[in-house]
Motif scaffolding. Structure first.
Motif, PDB file in Angstrom:
ATOM      1  N   CYS A   3       0.827  -1.213   0.000  1.00 20.23           N
ATOM      2  CA  CYS A   3       0.000   0.000   0.000  1.00 20.23           C
ATOM      3  C   CYS A   3       0.864   1.267   0.000  1.00 20.23           C
ATOM      4  CB  CYS A   3      -0.895   0.014   1.229  1.00 20.23           C
ATOM      5  SG  CYS A   3       0.018   0.112   2.789  1.00 20.23           S
ATOM      6  N   GLY A   4       0.175   2.409  -0.024  1.00 20.72           N
ATOM      7  CA  GLY A   4       0.852   3.696   0.002  1.00 20.72           C
ATOM      8  C   GLY A   4       1.646   3.914   1.278  1.00 20.72           C
ATOM      9  N   HIS A   5       1.159   3.384   2.386  1.00 17.94           N
ATOM     10  CA  HIS A   5       1.897   3.517   3.650  1.00 17.94           C
ATOM     11  C   HIS A   5       3.241   2.800   3.549  1.00 17.94           C
ATOM     12  CE1 HIS A   5       3.125   2.540   7.764  1.00 17.94           C
ATOM     13  NE2 HIS A   5       2.604   3.706   8.059  1.00 17.94           N
ATOM     14  N   CYS A   6       3.248   1.653   2.913  1.00 16.63           N
ATOM     15  CA  CYS A   6       4.494   0.907   2.705  1.00 16.63           C
ATOM     16  C   CYS A   6       5.476   1.740   1.870  1.00 16.63           C
ATOM     17  CB  CYS A   6       4.224  -0.406   1.986  1.00 16.63           C
ATOM     18  SG  CYS A   6       3.094  -1.528   2.816  1.00 16.63           S
ATOM     19  N   GLU A   7       4.960   2.324   0.794  1.00 22.47           N
ATOM     20  CA  GLU A   7       5.795   3.165  -0.065  1.00 22.47           C
ATOM     21  C   GLU A   7       6.382   4.328   0.733  1.00 22.47           C
ATOM     22  OE1 GLU A   7       3.285   2.444  -4.196  1.00 22.47           O
ATOM     23  OE2 GLU A   7       3.011   4.295  -3.071  1.00 22.47           O
ATOM     24  N   MET A   8       5.565   4.958   1.566  1.00 22.12           N
ATOM     25  CA  MET A   8       6.021   6.090   2.363  1.00 22.12           C
ATOM     26  C   MET A   8       7.112   5.672   3.347  1.00 22.12           C
ATOM     27  SD  MET A   8       3.834   8.817   4.652  1.00 22.12           S
ATOM     28  CE  MET A   8       3.180   7.551   5.728  1.00 22.12           C
ATOM     29  N   ALA A   9       6.963   4.511   3.952  1.00 18.88           N
ATOM     30  CA  ALA A   9       7.969   4.036   4.903  1.00 18.88           C
ATOM     31  C   ALA A   9       9.315   3.849   4.212  1.00 18.88           C
ATOM     32  CB  ALA A   9       7.512   2.728   5.548  1.00 18.88           C
ATOM     33  N   VAL A  10       9.300   3.280   3.016  1.00 17.45           N
ATOM     34  CA  VAL A  10      10.543   3.087   2.259  1.00 17.45           C
ATOM     35  C   VAL A  10      11.123   4.442   1.860  1.00 17.45           C
ATOM     36  CG1 VAL A  10      11.518   2.176   0.112  1.00 17.45           C
ATOM     37  CG2 VAL A  10       9.942   0.778   1.466  1.00 17.45           C
ATOM     38  N   ARG A  11      10.283   5.354   1.361  1.00 14.30           N
ATOM     39  CA  ARG A  11      10.759   6.690   0.977  1.00 14.30           C
ATOM     40  C   ARG A  11      11.430   7.402   2.141  1.00 14.30           C
ATOM     41  NH1 ARG A  11       5.828   7.392  -1.284  1.00 14.30           N
ATOM     42  NH2 ARG A  11       5.828   7.029  -3.500  1.00 14.30           N
ATOM     43  N   GLU A  12      10.822   7.329   3.311  1.00 15.75           N
ATOM     44  CA  GLU A  12      11.378   8.022   4.478  1.00 15.75           C
ATOM     45  C   GLU A  12      12.759   7.484   4.844  1.00 15.75           C
ATOM     46  OE1 GLU A  12       8.507   7.772   7.631  1.00 15.75           O
ATOM     47  OE2 GLU A  12       7.192   9.251   6.691  1.00 15.75           O
ATOM     48  N   GLU A  13      12.928   6.175   4.829  1.00 12.39           N
ATOM     49  CA  GLU A  13      14.228   5.585   5.193  1.00 12.39           C
ATOM     50  C   GLU A  13      15.290   5.861   4.130  1.00 12.39           C
ATOM     51  OE1 GLU A  13      15.167   4.320   8.052  1.00 12.39           O
ATOM     52  OE2 GLU A  13      13.163   4.483   8.898  1.00 12.39           O
ATOM     53  N   VAL A  14      14.954   5.628   2.875  1.00 14.99           N
ATOM     54  CA  VAL A  14      15.919   5.832   1.790  1.00 14.99           C
ATOM     55  C   VAL A  14      16.247   7.316   1.650  1.00 14.99           C
ATOM     56  CG1 VAL A  14      16.329   5.558  -0.690  1.00 14.99           C
ATOM     57  CG2 VAL A  14      15.223   3.719   0.599  1.00 14.99           C
ATOM     58  N   GLY A  15      15.283   8.171   1.918  1.00 13.81           N
ATOM     59  CA  GLY A  15      15.486   9.612   1.816  1.00 13.81           C
ATOM     60  C   GLY A  15      16.501  10.168   2.798  1.00 13.81           C
ATOM     61  N   GLN A  16      16.850   9.405   3.814  1.00 21.58           N
ATOM     62  CA  GLN A  16      17.840   9.850   4.789  1.00 21.58           C
ATOM     63  C   GLN A  16      19.283   9.625   4.316  1.00 21.58           C
ATOM     64  OE1 GLN A  16      17.026   8.467   8.800  1.00 21.58           O
ATOM     65  NE2 GLN A  16      14.841   8.436   8.360  1.00 21.58           N
TER      66      GLN A  16
END
Length: 59
Positions: A3-16
């Motif tokens: 889901c979108g929440h999963c995508e957001m979790a990955v974006r937040e971690e990789v974005g660091q």
């Protein structure tokens, strides 16, 4: 990822990760594409995805 929440979790971690400029992630396709301003260590990306709670392989 399902889901979108999963995508957001990955974006937040990789974005660091230093140098990451763009993150395209799709739960539908299961793909993550990272665009950076310079070299980014593959291991750092894999570790960030793992930290988000998912498994990744480099293709």
């Amino acid at each position: 990822m399902t889901c979108g929440h999963c995508e957001m979790a990955v974006r937040e971690e990789v974005g660091q990760i230093a140098g990451v400029e763009r993150i395209d992630v799709s739960a539908q396709t299961g793909r993550l594409v990272v665009t950076s301003s310079g070299p980014v260590d593959d291991a750092a990306v894999l570790a960030a995805v793992d930290e988000a709670g998912y498994a990744a392989v480099r293709v």
